[in-house]
Design a protein around this motif. Sequence first.
Motif, short mmCIF file in Angstrom:
data_model
loop_
_atom_site.label_atom_id
_atom_site.label_comp_id
_atom_site.label_asym_id
_atom_site.label_seq_id
_atom_site.Cartn_x
_atom_site.Cartn_y
_atom_site.Cartn_z
N LEU A 198 0.83 -1.20 0.00
CA LEU A 198 0.00 0.00 0.00
C LEU A 198 0.87 1.25 0.00
O LEU A 198 0.68 2.17 -0.79
CB LEU A 198 -0.92 0.02 1.22
N GLN A 199 1.84 1.28 0.92
CA GLN A 199 2.65 2.48 1.07
C GLN A 199 3.57 2.72 -0.12
O GLN A 199 3.88 3.86 -0.45
CB GLN A 199 3.49 2.40 2.34
N ASP A 200 4.00 1.62 -0.76
CA ASP A 200 4.89 1.78 -1.90
C ASP A 200 4.15 2.23 -3.15
O ASP A 200 4.75 2.69 -4.11
CB ASP A 200 5.61 0.46 -2.20
N ASN A 201 2.83 2.07 -3.16
CA ASN A 201 2.10 2.36 -4.38
C ASN A 201 1.11 3.51 -4.28
O ASN A 201 0.66 4.02 -5.30
CB ASN A 201 1.35 1.11 -4.86
N GLN A 202 0.75 3.87 -3.06
CA GLN A 202 -0.27 4.90 -2.91
C GLN A 202 0.36 6.20 -2.42
O GLN A 202 1.08 6.21 -1.43
CB GLN A 202 -1.34 4.45 -1.93
N ALA A 203 0.07 7.28 -3.12
CA ALA A 203 0.65 8.57 -2.76
C ALA A 203 -0.06 9.18 -1.57
O ALA A 203 0.52 9.97 -0.84
CB ALA A 203 0.60 9.52 -3.94
N ASN A 204 -1.32 8.83 -1.37
CA ASN A 204 -2.10 9.45 -0.31
C ASN A 204 -1.50 9.15 1.06
O ASN A 204 -1.31 8.00 1.44
CB ASN A 204 -3.55 8.95 -0.37
N LEU A 205 -1.19 10.21 1.81
CA LEU A 205 -0.56 10.02 3.12
C LEU A 205 -1.53 9.43 4.13
O LEU A 205 -1.11 8.86 5.13
CB LEU A 205 -0.02 11.35 3.64
N GLY A 206 -2.82 9.57 3.85
CA GLY A 206 -3.81 8.98 4.72
C GLY A 206 -3.62 7.47 4.80
O GLY A 206 -3.87 6.86 5.84
N VAL A 207 -3.15 6.87 3.70
CA VAL A 207 -2.89 5.43 3.68
C VAL A 207 -1.87 5.08 4.76
O VAL A 207 -2.04 4.14 5.52
CB VAL A 207 -2.38 5.01 2.29
N ARG A 208 -0.81 5.87 4.82
CA ARG A 208 0.21 5.64 5.84
C ARG A 208 -0.37 5.78 7.24
O ARG A 208 -0.08 4.99 8.13
CB ARG A 208 1.35 6.64 5.67
N ALA A 209 -1.18 6.84 7.40
CA ALA A 209 -1.78 7.09 8.71
C ALA A 209 -2.63 5.89 9.13
O ALA A 209 -2.53 5.39 10.25
CB ALA A 209 -2.62 8.36 8.68
N GLY A 210 -3.44 5.39 8.19
CA GLY A 210 -4.30 4.24 8.47
C GLY A 210 -3.48 3.01 8.81
O GLY A 210 -3.76 2.31 9.79
N CYS A 211 -2.43 2.78 8.01
CA CYS A 211 -1.58 1.60 8.24
C CYS A 211 -0.89 1.69 9.60
O CYS A 211 -0.80 0.71 10.33
CB CYS A 211 -0.53 1.46 7.14
N GLN A 212 -0.41 2.90 9.95
CA GLN A 212 0.26 3.09 11.24
C GLN A 212 -0.71 2.79 12.39
O GLN A 212 -0.35 2.16 13.37
CB GLN A 212 0.76 4.53 11.38
N LEU A 213 -1.95 3.28 12.21
CA LEU A 213 -2.96 3.08 13.24
C LEU A 213 -3.22 1.59 13.45
O LEU A 213 -3.25 1.09 14.57
CB LEU A 213 -4.25 3.80 12.84
N TRP A 214 -3.38 0.89 12.33
CA TRP A 214 -3.65 -0.54 12.41
C TRP A 214 -2.47 -1.28 13.00
O TRP A 214 -2.63 -2.24 13.77
CB TRP A 214 -4.01 -1.08 11.02
N GLU A 215 -1.27 -0.85 12.64
CA GLU A 215 -0.07 -1.49 13.14
C GLU A 215 0.00 -1.38 14.67
O GLU A 215 0.32 -2.35 15.36
CB GLU A 215 1.14 -0.80 12.52
N ARG A 216 -0.31 -0.16 15.18
CA ARG A 216 -0.27 0.03 16.63
C ARG A 216 -1.34 -0.81 17.31
O ARG A 216 -1.13 -1.38 18.36
CB ARG A 216 -0.44 1.51 16.97
N PHE A 217 -2.52 -0.83 16.66
CA PHE A 217 -3.63 -1.59 17.20
C PHE A 217 -3.27 -3.07 17.24
O PHE A 217 -3.50 -3.77 18.22
CB PHE A 217 -4.86 -1.34 16.34
N PHE A 218 -2.69 -3.52 16.16
CA PHE A 218 -2.28 -4.92 16.02
C PHE A 218 -1.24 -5.27 17.08
O PHE A 218 -1.32 -6.30 17.73
CB PHE A 218 -1.70 -5.14 14.62
N ALA A 219 -0.27 -4.36 17.24
CA ALA A 219 0.82 -4.62 18.19
C ALA A 219 0.31 -4.69 19.62
O ALA A 219 0.85 -5.43 20.45
CB ALA A 219 1.90 -3.56 18.06
N SER A 220 -0.75 -3.90 19.90
CA SER A 220 -1.24 -3.87 21.28
C SER A 220 -2.09 -5.08 21.61
O SER A 220 -2.37 -5.36 22.77
CB SER A 220 -2.05 -2.59 21.53
#
Lengths: 352, 363
Positions: free
Chosen positions: B85-107
């Motif tokens: 997703l991050q390598d192909n999508q320019a929208n920074l919201g994608v990164r924000a969403g992925c970061q959020l999910w990553e933190r959620f997943f890690a917790s």
Amino acid sequence: METAFFSHLPNHSLPDTAAAYKGSKIHPAVIQAGIMMSSGEIRGANARTMATMLAFQQVIEEYQCPEQTVLWKDLPNHLSPMIAWLEDCRPKGVGGGNAIRWLKGEINRLGEVDMGTDIEQKRHLVGAIDDYLTQKIEFADQIIISHAQEKIKAGDTIVTYARSSIIEKVLLQAWRRMKEVDSSAEFRVIVVDSRPLNEGRSTLYTLTNAGIPCTYTLLPLASSVLPNANLVLVGASALHSDGSLYSRAGTAVISMLAKEYRVPVVACVETYKFGERVSLDSVASNEIGEPEQLLQIPGGKPFQGDFPATLTPLNLMYDLTPANLITTLCTELGFIPPSSVPTVLGKTAPVV
Amino acid sequence: MSVATARPPIAGAGSSTSVHHRAGPSRKTGPPAGFEVLSVYQAALAADLPAPIAAIMTLVSLMEASSSTTMTGLASEVNAGTEILQDNQANLGVRAGCQLWERFFASSGGGPEDFATVKKSLINQGKQFCHVTAPACREKIATLAADFLVDGCTVLTHGFSRTVILTLLKAHKQSKRFNVYITEGRPSGMGMRTHNVLTKAGIPCVVVLDSAVSYVMDRCSMVLVGAEAVVESGGIVSYIGTYQLALVARAMQKPFYALAESYKFLRHYPLSQTDIPRPKHTGIPLLFTHDILRTPSKPDSAMDEAKSRVSKDVRVEMTEGMEEQNPLVDVTAPELIDFIFTDLGAPLSPTSVSQYLVAQFAS
């Protein structure tokens, strides 16, 4: 030299080593660390904190708790003349102060948690000091380096002031990384330096040895190099809770010029250097260096004799950069704006 | 990445090639076989989900499709999906969403529950977040921001933002009378879409050229913009031209308000306009209108007239090289923003936003 205005500041004077040895209350390792800090052989907040803590580690290892008392009660008393002595040699600074406060807390904790015999308690403290230094300085530095180097891009001109151990590491690592990706990519460093310490020469030596193209200039010419810069990297001695940066005298001038020319200023600082104090100017707290250093003209005859009555040399070692001149702080928690220092200190609950 | 949120190391994640050829031989490093990350993401976008939510939705679907039997296996699949997703999508919201999910997943995880239960609850919570929590965020923001519109005011907005539109509609429903100026929002020209929606609702609005911002600013009482992401400095990354709008607003002493859902908070600290993470594969062409004569805001007759005036041998469109040099987003400095309306409660100053972010990420 004595003006009322600066009389509250600690004066630089060589400590009385003979008395320290004679009093036998101060461990030789601490005496050695103190002398080296006083003479400037150990310079920089990180190096001084590490030297202090390693000396204390040795003290604790060799410490024998008297029969009639317990370790957690007696050890602080044993350490306090040494802490005072180190303070005489050179004020310990916010980072060093935080480390010592932590150590005292750790000793106190021995009274609450049973750690076993004296030997085990000592072993615990020695290990804890190791952990503290690794976590708060070594690992923190590694993370800061990995964050900060991301901001250095090929073709950039980076300005740095005087010497900071972490900035040197950031630049070296960024250079190595850049060369790994593309051997023709480069960035340039302008080392801005200033009398009387000329610490930037040491940075210059390290960077040029690594093959990084460097320019060396003095503070009066900073205004002519900053318009072409892409990034200013500075280190810190301490960071106050209002986000102002306490660093080598001259840092504030560089930051002001950077703001003027719209160059981002990144201060690399470990969070153990965050202090709860608020300081409005560089006069409230500072250190006075040797006045002779100022009057000693490079290459000239050594300065001798008394100062004329009308002459007051003032050699302040540090200055204070207001938070609004700093674009961001690079810490082991990532990049944070100076306004978020209280959040990190945990003093203010998050707003929501 | 901080110590706390450091990504778990994945075998082979360093080699982007193996991540990219997801049908490649080494299955371990990619998302589940047969799961097309990008097309799932595009489908979510097409369902009118904002980019961060579409990204989270994609990762949730990826987890559903996964046949991994361990947390580590699942984590590496999610990470592979994130990278695509991050390598192909320019929208920074994608990164924000992925970061959020990553933190959620890690917790999650680490508890006594078995893998299947944890996975199921993660998926359920993800869906709940995307379908219930996220839409409510926008509603909350609109309610908050609508209070700032007073009877008889004039609002300037930039291009197209769902949250801004919702706010305006809400204020309209409260029987407030106000005018809206909408910038055209080149290159996408989405300002026209905003115009359509508002006109249909009966809100008086006019589309102005992006270059007419300073011309109309004097008549406006406030600027209201959406954001693609909110960064750690308290600034916003937003559709190109927002920074310019903020500068003009500051020069003319008009309040500048940004609307952003908290899932758009991004762990990044831009030092300059160019210091924004970019996708590795910028396969997304910048859709500048190639024929300047096909300006959507001009009536047909004017267009014909203009067409006849342009001589054939004068180049009137951007070259591809020029288009590549043109950004889709810019960074608006926190000093220029008066308030950021989020779903976290009262309108926040950019400083408070960054304090919130630091508290979130530092813990």
